[in-house]
Scaffold this active site. Structure first.
Site, PDB file in Angstrom:
ATOM      1  N   HIS A 138       2.365 -14.960  17.821  1.00 21.27           N
ATOM      2  CA  HIS A 138       2.947 -15.825  18.846  1.00 21.27           C
ATOM      3  C   HIS A 138       1.936 -16.820  19.422  1.00 21.27           C
ATOM      4  CE1 HIS A 138       1.373 -12.799  21.807  1.00 21.27           C
ATOM      5  NE2 HIS A 138       1.212 -13.874  22.544  1.00 21.27           N
ATOM      6  N   ASP A 168       3.628  -9.067  14.966  1.00 22.75           N
ATOM      7  CA  ASP A 168       3.011 -10.066  15.834  1.00 22.75           C
ATOM      8  C   ASP A 168       1.553 -10.305  15.467  1.00 22.75           C
ATOM      9  OD1 ASP A 168       2.906 -11.999  17.760  1.00 22.75           O
ATOM     10  OD2 ASP A 168       2.514 -10.615  19.405  1.00 22.75           O
ATOM     11  N   SER A 283      -4.008 -12.893  24.772  1.00 24.59           N
ATOM     12  CA  SER A 283      -3.333 -12.524  23.532  1.00 24.59           C
ATOM     13  C   SER A 283      -4.134 -12.923  22.307  1.00 24.59           C
ATOM     14  CB  SER A 283      -1.957 -13.187  23.467  1.00 24.59           C
ATOM     15  OG  SER A 283      -1.038 -12.510  24.266  1.00 24.59           O
TER      16      SER A 283
END
Length: 341
Positions: A138, A168, A283
């Protein structure tokens, strides 16, 4: 989790057409750019049995045992892998946050991804000296341009090699990079609740930020959207999850939605839970054990700002999640082969 984008343009797969050796499901070897020739074994006389280091990973409890995995000698595309007792952190600073930060920070990059919807910031982990970087899918999904900046301030253009939206995960490669410091990938199977960990990333664009905490839980079923924007009922390009938007990447746990609606297109994976402070921009960054080994890729965190709370409640509340590094290692051969799942 932070930003999301898709890659633009074709990435030339350097491994296409090459025959690969059988892959150990727990640890795939790196691509054979310039495979080293192992020396012929020498005969030994009678005596103590020599322990031969192998590329395969042998699980060891955190803080105990001997490191069995060693990096495979393949030049710029060497991936260092080990059990959790290593010398990544100098012995004089072993077990300290400062020691972990000093040893591992050069292996963490800040990622800026641009798309038609805008730009946002994430993090990544260098896994080879030639510039292979693991991050969250993402973070780079939908991006038309990707820039990565190392801890010494050098900036590189990056291209997406492979993606796995169901886990992911994404693998990107820096252009014209060499001599980078690759992180050592540990063994997340040896983690226990209460183990100390360190997180390094670029929350809110503050590169090289170090936080620490513990492993709060193991094997959490975390559900996240497989795509950005259109699956959250926002319409494509209308919402960026990450820096400057007030929300972290939406996720679901225990039947409840956090940081927004995950939408209809979702995937669920087993995650490590940590109370190390994570914020938008973390992230794709590293979750690290106290020996300096990467044990997880930070991927999601709960932010109360999306729950109609006051601005004074914004930021990390100690509910962060990371993809176990063993999941990354099992997926690496697929990512290197140019997967686009």
């Amino acid at each position: 989790m932070t930003e999301s984008f898709h890659r633009s343009g074709e990435y030339e797969n350097p491994y296409e057409g090459q025959q690969q050796a059988p892959v150990n499901p727990e640890w795939p070897p790196p691509p054979a750019y310039a495979p080293a020739h192992a020396p012929h074994p020498k005969k030994r006389g009678r005596g103590p049995l020599a322990l031969v280091a192998a590329v395969a990973i042998v699980a060891a409890a955190i803080g105990g045992g001997t490191a069995y995995g060693i990096q495979e000698l393949t030049g710029n595309d060497t991936v260092a892998s080990s059990s959790t007792s290593t010398t990544v952190v100098p012995s004089s600073q072993k077990g300290t946050v400062a020691g972990v930060a000093k040893a591992v920070s050069p292996s963490i990059v800040e990622i800026k991804a641009d798309s038609n919807a805008g730009s946002s910031t994430g993090s990544g982990v260098i896994i080879t000296s030639g510039g292979e970087i693991v991050t969250n899918n993402h973070v780079v999904a939908g991006a038309s341009q990707i820039k990565a900046t190392t801890s010494d301030g050098k900036s590189y253009t990056a291209k997406v090699v492979g993606t796995d939206s169901k886990k992911d995960l994404a693998l990107i490669k820096l252009e014209n990079a060499s001599g980078l410091k690759a992180a050592t990938l540990g063994d997340s199977a040896g983690l226990q609740v209460g183990d100390q960990v360190v997180a390094i990333g670029s929350p809110e664009g503050l590169s090289g930020t170090v936080t620490s905490g513990i492993i709060s839980a193991l094997d959490r079923d975390v559900t996240v959207p497989t795509e950005e924007g259109q699956d959250q009922g926002q319409g494509q390009g209308q919402q960026q999850w990450g820096q400057g938007q007030g929300d972290e990447w939406p996720f679901e746990f225990g039947g409840r939605q956090f940081n927004g609606d995950t939408g209809s297109s979702t995937t669920t994976y087993k995650a490590l839970q940590t109370d190390a402070s994570l914020n938008p921009g973390n992230s794709g960054g590293a979750l690290i054990d106290m020996n300096g080994n990467i044990v997880g890729i930070n991927s999601a965190m709960y932010s109360p700002t999306s729950q109609a709370s006051s601005s004074s409640d914004a930021g990390s509340v100690g509910l962060g999640f990371a993809i176990p590094i063993n999941t990354v290692k099992a997926d690496l051969a697929k990512l290197r082969a140019g997967a686009t799942d």
